[in-house]
Design a protein around this motif. Structure first.
Motif, short mmCIF file in Angstrom:
data_model
loop_
_atom_site.label_atom_id
_atom_site.label_comp_id
_atom_site.label_asym_id
_atom_site.label_seq_id
_atom_site.Cartn_x
_atom_site.Cartn_y
_atom_site.Cartn_z
N GLY A 1 12.17 6.43 -2.48
CA GLY A 1 10.83 5.92 -2.69
C GLY A 1 10.83 4.58 -3.41
O GLY A 1 11.77 4.27 -4.16
N ALA A 2 9.77 3.81 -3.16
CA ALA A 2 9.63 2.51 -3.85
C ALA A 2 9.53 2.71 -5.36
O ALA A 2 9.91 1.85 -6.14
N LYS A 3 9.01 3.87 -5.75
CA LYS A 3 8.92 4.19 -7.17
C LYS A 3 10.31 4.10 -7.80
O LYS A 3 10.51 3.48 -8.83
N TRP B 1 -0.69 -1.06 -10.89
CA TRP B 1 -0.44 0.32 -10.47
C TRP B 1 0.07 1.15 -11.66
O TRP B 1 0.92 0.68 -12.41
N TYR C 1 -7.86 1.13 -1.21
CA TYR C 1 -8.54 1.54 -2.44
C TYR C 1 -9.79 0.71 -2.68
O TYR C 1 -9.85 -0.46 -2.30
N ASP D 1 5.97 -6.30 -5.25
CA ASP D 1 5.83 -4.99 -4.61
C ASP D 1 4.96 -5.16 -3.37
O ASP D 1 3.76 -5.37 -3.47
N ILE E 1 11.64 0.52 -7.97
CA ILE E 1 11.11 -0.30 -9.07
C ILE E 1 11.75 0.10 -10.40
O ILE E 1 12.14 -0.76 -11.20
N SER F 1 6.32 4.68 2.72
CA SER F 1 5.23 5.63 2.43
C SER F 1 3.89 5.22 3.04
O SER F 1 3.20 6.04 3.64
N LYS F 2 3.51 3.94 2.86
CA LYS F 2 2.13 3.56 3.18
C LYS F 2 2.01 3.08 4.62
O LYS F 2 1.20 3.59 5.38
N SER G 1 1.64 -6.17 -7.34
CA SER G 1 1.59 -5.76 -5.93
C SER G 1 0.49 -6.53 -5.22
O SER G 1 -0.59 -6.75 -5.76
N ASN H 1 -2.56 -2.21 -5.36
CA ASN H 1 -3.03 -0.91 -5.81
C ASN H 1 -3.28 -1.12 -7.30
O ASN H 1 -2.33 -1.49 -8.00
N TYR I 1 3.74 1.24 -13.27
CA TYR I 1 4.45 0.06 -13.77
C TYR I 1 4.57 0.08 -15.30
O TYR I 1 5.65 -0.16 -15.86
N ARG J 1 10.17 9.96 1.46
CA ARG J 1 10.76 9.32 0.30
C ARG J 1 11.80 8.27 0.67
O ARG J 1 13.01 8.51 0.61
N TYR K 1 2.24 -2.35 0.52
CA TYR K 1 1.05 -2.31 1.39
C TYR K 1 1.05 -3.47 2.40
O TYR K 1 0.00 -3.82 2.97
N1 PMP Z 1 4.07 0.71 -5.45
C1 PMP Z 1 2.77 0.86 -5.25
C2 PMP Z 1 1.86 -0.30 -5.50
C3 PMP Z 1 2.24 2.09 -4.83
O1 PMP Z 1 0.94 2.25 -4.65
C4 PMP Z 1 3.13 3.17 -4.62
C5 PMP Z 1 2.51 4.47 -4.19
N2 PMP Z 1 3.10 5.58 -4.49
C6 PMP Z 1 4.50 2.96 -4.84
C7 PMP Z 1 4.93 1.72 -5.26
C8 PMP Z 1 5.52 4.01 -4.68
O2 PMP Z 1 5.65 4.44 -3.37
P1 PMP Z 1 6.76 5.46 -2.88
O3 PMP Z 1 7.55 5.89 -4.08
O4 PMP Z 1 6.01 6.57 -2.25
O5 PMP Z 1 7.59 4.69 -1.91
#
Ligand code: PMP
Ligand code: GLU
Length: 396
Positions: free
Chosen positions: A98-100, A124, A322, A203, A103, A235-236, A170, A174, A127, A244, A206
């Motif tokens: 995941g991007a989470k 977001w 959003y 980021d 980061i 994810s998006k 981002s 978000n 962060y 993930r 989106y």
């Molecule tokens: N960055 C932003 C701005 C997000 O909205 C999200 C949403 N979960 C994420 C990162 C993380 O995404 P994910 O871990 O699902 O790839």
């Protein structure tokens, strides 16, 4: 049980917390409309699912290389070139769960205690907690609805200083849907050129949900390339939240550091997801245009419905999914039983009164607002807005 100071200071993710509350009510049979979680309601495209099924049948069931399969890294390089005009080598690509995770890897890799990380607010939720967890100092560069929540070059310059380690943002954003144009980003780029030690974390998760055109990457500015980390994920844009997979294109030193960190935490991302990700990366981006168009229609719908609600202010979101209305007029108002003090109270009250789950703005660094995710059907959007309007009319 004595827990660590670190975890005691960490806030629970507000987006996940509100969504959990909504699901608990749903399980009890309450008719809740959940607009708290940013999660596309579309199905993962069939060709991606087919690639995953094939991977299972071909026994992709072993540990993966920590940064990702070589052919996925190569496919991501091609995607960066095709969509963003960015030249990365495979060894600059790190895939994660995941991007989470992408980061947090980067934050762990670059932030020392006391280092300042500038977050244009609203930002977001995760962060700020990620930066604090690694003892960085969050510097909120607050913006408001009057400037469409955009940080200007002058404001950016005010916050940059020798202690600034990184700038994290981002676009599309978000929680606000704010989407910088190429020229706005180039103008910020001019300011960054004066501060050559600052790492930029862009980021772009989106990227594909951008209603004004192509998403511009700051790393495309040659003077910034060597210190910009471009974050993205599946994810998006591909409706793959549960699969993930996130990834970065980064300066080699940061990519190597992320591989070292991830090798001690989670290892490589899921093998099946990575095989599916290759199909997603190779896809012509026009194939997901129908999803973007559906989001655009929903954006138009929710904006028009919110314009009908008294005493809320909205911007015109140009990306993501959003809406982030300013609702502070309602603070201090009452329905005769409960006084709504702040955005958190208002969201809890609306959950109770209107059965709509929203996320309060405080955790996005903007306490006068709340966030709605419109990644849901037009019927639900219409119903939710009607419920919110009716409920808010009871506050005086
Ligand atoms: N960055 C932003 C701005 C997000 O909205 C999200 C949403 N979960 C994420 C990162 C993380 O995404 P994910 O871990 O699902 O790839
Ligand atoms: N990014 C989404 C959101 O903001 C998913 C939830 C999360 O990962 O926090 O709602």
């Amino acid at each position: 049980m004595q827990l660590s100071q670190r975890v005691l200071k960490l806030a629970e993710s507000e987006t996940l917390a509100m969504s959990r509350r909504a699901n608990e009510l749903k399980e009890k049979g309450v008719d809740v409309i959940n607009m708290s979680l940013g999660e596309p309601d579309f199905k993962t495209p069939d060709f991606i699912k087919r690639a995953a099924k094939e991977a299972i049948d071909k026994d992709f069931s072993y540990y993966t290389p920590v940064p990702g399969y070589k052919d996925l890294q190569t496919a991501i390089c091609k995607k960066f070139k095709r969509d963003n005009g960015l030249d990365y080598q495979p060894n600059q690509i790190v895939t994660s769960t995941g991007a989470k995770q992408s980061i947090i890897n980067v934050i762990m890799a670059i932030v020392n205690p006391g280092d300042e990380v500038i977050l244009p607010a609203p930002y977001w939720v995760s962060y700020s907690e990620m930066v604090s967890l690694f003892e960085g100092k969050v510097v909120e560069a607050s913006t408001g609805i009057e400037t469409d929540f955009k940080i200007t070059p002058a404001l950016l310059e005010k916050y940059l200083n020798p202690k600034t380690k990184a700038f994290l943002f981002s676009s599309p954003c978000n929680p606000t849907g704010t989407t910088y144009t190429e020229s706005e980003l180039r103008a910020l780029g001019e300011v960054f050129k004066k501060f050559p030690n600052v790492v930029i974390i862009s980021d772009e998760i989106y990227e594909h949900i951008n209603f004004q055109g192509k998403t511009f990457s700051l790393a495309a500015i040659p003077e910034l390339y060597d210190r910009t980390v471009t974050v993205n994920g599946l994810s998006k844009g591909f409706a793959m939240t549960g699969w993930r997979l996130g990834y970065i294109g980064a300066p080699k030193a940061i990519a190597d550091a992320c591989v070292k960190i991830q090798g001690q935490f989670t290892s490589g991302a899921c093998s099946i997801t990575q095989r599916a990700a290759i199909a997603a990366m190779e896809m012509d981006p026009s194939e997901i245009a129908p999803m973007r168009e559906a989001f655009r229609k929903r954006r138009d719908l929710i904006v028009s419905l919110f314009k009908e609600i008294p005493n809320v202010e909205i911007n015109h979101p140009e990306g993501a999914f959003y809406l982030f209305p300013k609702v502070s007029w309602y603070f201090g108002k009452t329905d005769g039983k409960t006084v709504v003090k702040d955005a958190k109270d208002l969201c809890m009250w609306l959950l109770d009164e209107a059965k709509v789950a929203l996320t309060p703005g405080g955790s996005f660094g903007a306490p006068d607002y709340f966030r709605l995710s419109y990644a849901t059907s037009e019927d639900k959007i219409t119903d939710a807005c009607k419920r919110i309007k009716t409920a808010l009319a009871k506050l005086h």
